[in-house]
Write an enzyme that holds these catalytic residues in place. Sequence first.
Site, PDB file in Angstrom:
ATOM      1  N   HIS A  98      -0.669  -8.111   3.824  1.00 22.28           N
ATOM      2  CA  HIS A  98       0.142  -9.180   4.415  1.00 22.28           C
ATOM      3  C   HIS A  98       0.788  -8.771   5.736  1.00 22.28           C
ATOM      4  CE1 HIS A  98       0.298  -9.517  -0.068  1.00 22.28           C
ATOM      5  NE2 HIS A  98      -0.184 -10.697   0.246  1.00 22.28           N
ATOM      6  N   GLU A 150       3.964 -12.127   4.578  1.00 21.57           N
ATOM      7  CA  GLU A 150       3.310 -12.256   5.880  1.00 21.57           C
ATOM      8  C   GLU A 150       4.284 -12.774   6.934  1.00 21.57           C
ATOM      9  OE1 GLU A 150      -0.120 -14.869   8.125  1.00 21.57           O
ATOM     10  OE2 GLU A 150      -0.412 -14.442   5.997  1.00 21.57           O
TER      11      GLU A 150
END
Length: 337
Positions: A98, A150
């Site tokens: 991520h 993320e």
Amino acid sequence: MDVPRQLDFAARNPQVPAMDRPKLTILLAAPRGFCAGVVRAIDIVERALALYGAPVYVRHEIVHNKFVVDDLKAKGAIFIDELDEIPPGERPVVFSAHGVPKSVPADAAQRRMFAIDATCPLVTKVHMEAQRHHAEGLEIILIGHRGHPEVIGTMGQLPPGAITLIETADEAEALAVRDPEKLAYVTQTTLSVDDTRDVIAALKRRFPEIKGPFKEDICYATTNRQDAVKSIADRIELLLVVGAPNSSNSKRLVEVGLKSGCPRALLVQRASDLDWSMLQGLSVIGLTAGASAPEVLVNEIADAFRAHYDVTVEKVTLRDENVSFKLPRELRDQPAA
């Protein structure tokens, strides 16, 4: 599936005699399951284990799937939340697919750690876009989900205040900016294509000079899996998405199925999660998997339905995928220990 889980599954879900099973068609959507970024991230951990032996530390879940994480744990990976949990030494530490804020590799360097970055190259692309826009003096709008790793990683590429996060078109409508002629936007890679399109449309209408990415930030795998669900949604009575509850792209597949005409859609992790009292009287269902869910779990779900139905599997392939990403240089072309 381990033996205790098998026994528990069998006890709660007794098999229907073959002669009494109603017919069921499973539309198996493709593309589904692992994307190139997930394959690369898992390969990084397994290659590090092969080269350097156990343990290999991994900061946060390498990908959002319990089955994958548990499998890597069994092979010698140790998952940690923060770097200060790693004892002194020279063991490798892997950053998840991520992406991470810049402060994390900086901390690892200060601690003289052997850090390996498994960030998906398509996430890295978003990081580089944000940095380029910032260098040009632009205020950056990030479209994404608050709290997602993320998003945390992308916002952490720049100083506090350089990036403003929004989730919805309504937030885009209410957004206050410093200079409407000095704006750019980037997006999380695992969003709903349709929902993000509405947010971008609102931004462009309010701020005609806003700059976007040269190429769409939502990754090819997210788009392909959503399109595959759309292609079967009006033919099925139920959509099953194999994926974890903290997987953004898996949850988006559920939403896309419902918005595309499927009357019911469920996110499931394992066959043992299926409530058979709610799965009676079906004739056609759809089956897909999020980008971090392995195919073995898809097969497990299909096999579970075979115990209750006379199953026919129809593969529905929207398009083929042939994307792959190289391993980091420090893991390539080295003999395993």
